[in-house]
Design a protein around this motif. Structure first.
Motif, PDB file in Angstrom:
ATOM      1  N   VAL A  32       0.834  -1.204   0.000  1.00  0.00           N
ATOM      2  CA  VAL A  32       0.000   0.000   0.000  1.00  0.00           C
ATOM      3  C   VAL A  32       0.868   1.252   0.000  1.00  0.00           C
ATOM      4  O   VAL A  32       0.629   2.191  -0.763  1.00  0.00           O
ATOM      5  CB  VAL A  32      -0.972  -0.020   1.202  1.00  0.00           C
ATOM      6  N   LEU A  33       1.891   1.280   0.848  1.00  0.00           N
ATOM      7  CA  LEU A  33       2.767   2.448   0.900  1.00  0.00           C
ATOM      8  C   LEU A  33       3.525   2.635  -0.409  1.00  0.00           C
ATOM      9  O   LEU A  33       3.710   3.762  -0.872  1.00  0.00           O
ATOM     10  CB  LEU A  33       3.742   2.326   2.075  1.00  0.00           C
ATOM     11  N   THR A  34       3.954   1.546  -1.023  1.00  0.00           N
ATOM     12  CA  THR A  34       4.637   1.637  -2.310  1.00  0.00           C
ATOM     13  C   THR A  34       3.694   2.168  -3.380  1.00  0.00           C
ATOM     14  O   THR A  34       4.063   3.015  -4.203  1.00  0.00           O
ATOM     15  CB  THR A  34       5.190   0.259  -2.724  1.00  0.00           C
ATOM     16  N   LEU A  35       2.455   1.707  -3.382  1.00  0.00           N
ATOM     17  CA  LEU A  35       1.464   2.168  -4.344  1.00  0.00           C
ATOM     18  C   LEU A  35       1.168   3.654  -4.140  1.00  0.00           C
ATOM     19  O   LEU A  35       1.087   4.412  -5.117  1.00  0.00           O
ATOM     20  CB  LEU A  35       0.183   1.342  -4.210  1.00  0.00           C
ATOM     21  N   ILE A  36       1.025   4.085  -2.905  1.00  0.00           N
ATOM     22  CA  ILE A  36       0.772   5.500  -2.615  1.00  0.00           C
ATOM     23  C   ILE A  36       1.951   6.357  -3.096  1.00  0.00           C
ATOM     24  O   ILE A  36       1.760   7.405  -3.721  1.00  0.00           O
ATOM     25  CB  ILE A  36       0.495   5.719  -1.117  1.00  0.00           C
ATOM     26  N   GLY A  37       3.155   5.916  -2.834  1.00  0.00           N
ATOM     27  CA  GLY A  37       4.330   6.659  -3.278  1.00  0.00           C
ATOM     28  C   GLY A  37       4.420   6.740  -4.798  1.00  0.00           C
ATOM     29  O   GLY A  37       4.736   7.788  -5.361  1.00  0.00           O
ATOM     30  N   ALA A  38       4.142   5.640  -5.472  1.00  0.00           N
ATOM     31  CA  ALA A  38       4.200   5.621  -6.933  1.00  0.00           C
ATOM     32  C   ALA A  38       3.128   6.527  -7.529  1.00  0.00           C
ATOM     33  O   ALA A  38       3.388   7.261  -8.490  1.00  0.00           O
ATOM     34  CB  ALA A  38       4.036   4.194  -7.441  1.00  0.00           C
ATOM     35  N   LEU A  39       1.919   6.496  -6.965  1.00  0.00           N
ATOM     36  CA  LEU A  39       0.858   7.367  -7.470  1.00  0.00           C
ATOM     37  C   LEU A  39       1.178   8.841  -7.232  1.00  0.00           C
ATOM     38  O   LEU A  39       0.939   9.677  -8.100  1.00  0.00           O
ATOM     39  CB  LEU A  39      -0.477   7.001  -6.823  1.00  0.00           C
ATOM     40  N   THR A  40       1.732   9.158  -6.074  1.00  0.00           N
ATOM     41  CA  THR A  40       2.110  10.536  -5.782  1.00  0.00           C
ATOM     42  C   THR A  40       3.183  11.018  -6.753  1.00  0.00           C
ATOM     43  O   THR A  40       3.102  12.127  -7.281  1.00  0.00           O
ATOM     44  CB  THR A  40       2.616  10.660  -4.333  1.00  0.00           C
ATOM     45  N   MET A  41       4.169  10.188  -7.006  1.00  0.00           N
ATOM     46  CA  MET A  41       5.225  10.559  -7.943  1.00  0.00           C
ATOM     47  C   MET A  41       4.668  10.695  -9.355  1.00  0.00           C
ATOM     48  O   MET A  41       5.042  11.601 -10.099  1.00  0.00           O
ATOM     49  CB  MET A  41       6.345   9.517  -7.906  1.00  0.00           C
ATOM     50  N   GLY A  42       3.745   9.836  -9.739  1.00  0.00           N
ATOM     51  CA  GLY A  42       3.136   9.922 -11.066  1.00  0.00           C
ATOM     52  C   GLY A  42       2.331  11.194 -11.243  1.00  0.00           C
ATOM     53  O   GLY A  42       2.410  11.850 -12.281  1.00  0.00           O
ATOM     54  N   VAL A  43       1.550  11.564 -10.220  1.00  0.00           N
ATOM     55  CA  VAL A  43       0.764  12.796 -10.291  1.00  0.00           C
ATOM     56  C   VAL A  43       1.698  14.006 -10.363  1.00  0.00           C
ATOM     57  O   VAL A  43       1.468  14.942 -11.147  1.00  0.00           O
ATOM     58  CB  VAL A  43      -0.194  12.893  -9.086  1.00  0.00           C
ATOM     59  N   GLY A  44       2.759  14.014  -9.597  1.00  0.00           N
ATOM     60  CA  GLY A  44       3.727  15.112  -9.647  1.00  0.00           C
ATOM     61  C   GLY A  44       4.398  15.222 -11.006  1.00  0.00           C
ATOM     62  O   GLY A  44       4.559  16.312 -11.551  1.00  0.00           O
ATOM     63  N   PHE A  45       4.773  14.097 -11.578  1.00  0.00           N
ATOM     64  CA  PHE A  45       5.403  14.073 -12.901  1.00  0.00           C
ATOM     65  C   PHE A  45       4.440  14.620 -13.950  1.00  0.00           C
ATOM     66  O   PHE A  45       4.813  15.425 -14.806  1.00  0.00           O
ATOM     67  CB  PHE A  45       5.834  12.644 -13.241  1.00  0.00           C
ATOM     68  N   MET A  46       3.175  14.204 -13.880  1.00  0.00           N
ATOM     69  CA  MET A  46       2.190  14.687 -14.843  1.00  0.00           C
ATOM     70  C   MET A  46       1.941  16.194 -14.679  1.00  0.00           C
ATOM     71  O   MET A  46       1.740  16.898 -15.665  1.00  0.00           O
ATOM     72  CB  MET A  46       0.870  13.916 -14.693  1.00  0.00           C
ATOM     73  N   ALA A  47       1.967  16.682 -13.454  1.00  0.00           N
ATOM     74  CA  ALA A  47       1.784  18.118 -13.229  1.00  0.00           C
ATOM     75  C   ALA A  47       2.928  18.915 -13.843  1.00  0.00           C
ATOM     76  O   ALA A  47       2.705  19.934 -14.505  1.00  0.00           O
ATOM     77  CB  ALA A  47       1.677  18.402 -11.725  1.00  0.00           C
ATOM     78  N   VAL A  48       4.156  18.456 -13.652  1.00  0.00           N
ATOM     79  CA  VAL A  48       5.307  19.151 -14.223  1.00  0.00           C
ATOM     80  C   VAL A  48       5.250  19.117 -15.747  1.00  0.00           C
ATOM     81  O   VAL A  48       5.469  20.123 -16.422  1.00  0.00           O
ATOM     82  CB  VAL A  48       6.626  18.533 -13.698  1.00  0.00           C
ATOM     83  N   MET A  49       4.927  17.983 -16.326  1.00  0.00           N
ATOM     84  CA  MET A  49       4.832  17.876 -17.787  1.00  0.00           C
ATOM     85  C   MET A  49       3.698  18.747 -18.332  1.00  0.00           C
ATOM     86  O   MET A  49       3.821  19.336 -19.396  1.00  0.00           O
ATOM     87  CB  MET A  49       4.620  16.418 -18.205  1.00  0.00           C
ATOM     88  N   SER A  50       2.606  18.853 -17.599  1.00  0.00           N
ATOM     89  CA  SER A  50       1.492  19.699 -18.029  1.00  0.00           C
ATOM     90  C   SER A  50       1.887  21.164 -18.050  1.00  0.00           C
ATOM     91  O   SER A  50       1.540  21.895 -18.983  1.00  0.00           O
ATOM     92  CB  SER A  50       0.289  19.512 -17.106  1.00  0.00           C
ATOM     93  N   VAL A  51       2.616  21.609 -17.038  1.00  0.00           N
ATOM     94  CA  VAL A  51       3.058  23.002 -16.994  1.00  0.00           C
ATOM     95  C   VAL A  51       4.019  23.285 -18.145  1.00  0.00           C
ATOM     96  O   VAL A  51       3.932  24.328 -18.808  1.00  0.00           O
ATOM     97  CB  VAL A  51       3.708  23.329 -15.626  1.00  0.00           C
ATOM     98  N   ILE A  52       4.932  22.378 -18.417  1.00  0.00           N
ATOM     99  CA  ILE A  52       5.873  22.566 -19.527  1.00  0.00           C
ATOM    100  C   ILE A  52       5.125  22.629 -20.851  1.00  0.00           C
ATOM    101  O   ILE A  52       5.380  23.508 -21.688  1.00  0.00           O
ATOM    102  CB  ILE A  52       6.933  21.451 -19.529  1.00  0.00           C
ATOM    103  N   ALA A  53       4.183  21.731 -21.067  1.00  0.00           N
ATOM    104  CA  ALA A  53       3.411  21.731 -22.314  1.00  0.00           C
ATOM    105  C   ALA A  53       2.585  23.016 -22.434  1.00  0.00           C
ATOM    106  O   ALA A  53       2.512  23.605 -23.517  1.00  0.00           O
ATOM    107  CB  ALA A  53       2.507  20.506 -22.360  1.00  0.00           C
ATOM    108  N   TYR A  54       1.986  23.467 -21.347  1.00  0.00           N
ATOM    109  CA  TYR A  54       1.188  24.698 -21.374  1.00  0.00           C
ATOM    110  C   TYR A  54       2.051  25.888 -21.760  1.00  0.00           C
ATOM    111  O   TYR A  54       1.660  26.706 -22.587  1.00  0.00           O
ATOM    112  CB  TYR A  54       0.547  24.920 -20.004  1.00  0.00           C
TER     113      TYR A  54
END
Length: 128
Positions: A32-54
């Motif tokens: 569960v902790l590994t899944l939470i960490g992976a999802l948090t990192m994925g959401v952060g990565f997508m946010a950074v990529m979205s800002v760059i694309a914008y």
């Protein structure tokens, strides 16, 4: 020789048994902790990529290449100076004792204004 009494605590082999419910509970928590960490990192990565694309999409267009143009002045006229700034080009021309400042748009090189500097007007107050 005296025999040593066997202790009540389980041996290491018995503790490391995967069938133990305590070990299974630890594995579940770890997953569960590994899944939470992976999802948090994925959401952060997508946010950074979205800002760059914008910013790439909404950025102002770059220079479109050199712009060709011409400024017509009379024969015998002399260009005294040029200046550039704030999207404008200023060309100062002396023509038969008269000074004319041409204002050009820097992007299109089209004349947007002209200023005739004529002598004989009221003198400015001296600077102190």
């Amino acid at each position: 020789m005296t025999a040593q009494p066997r202790s009540q605590s389980p041996s290491l082999d018995e503790i490391a048994d995967d069938d133990d419910p305590r070990i299974q509970q630890v594995y579940r928590r770890l997953r569960v902790l590994t899944l939470i960490g992976a999802l948090t990192m994925g959401v952060g990565f997508m946010a950074v990529m979205s800002v760059i694309a914008y910013r790439l999409v909404k950025s102002s267009p770059g220079a479109q290449g050199p712009v060709a143009g011409h400024l017509s002045i009379t024969p015998g006229a002399k260009v005294l100076s040029t200046a550039a700034g704030d999207g404008k080009l200023l060309v100062t021309v002396e023509d038969g004792g008269r000074i004319v400042i041409h204002v050009l748009d820097a992007a299109t090189l089209k004349e947007t204004g002209r200023l005739d500097v004529a002598p004989g007007g009221p003198a400015a107050a001296p600077m102190r």
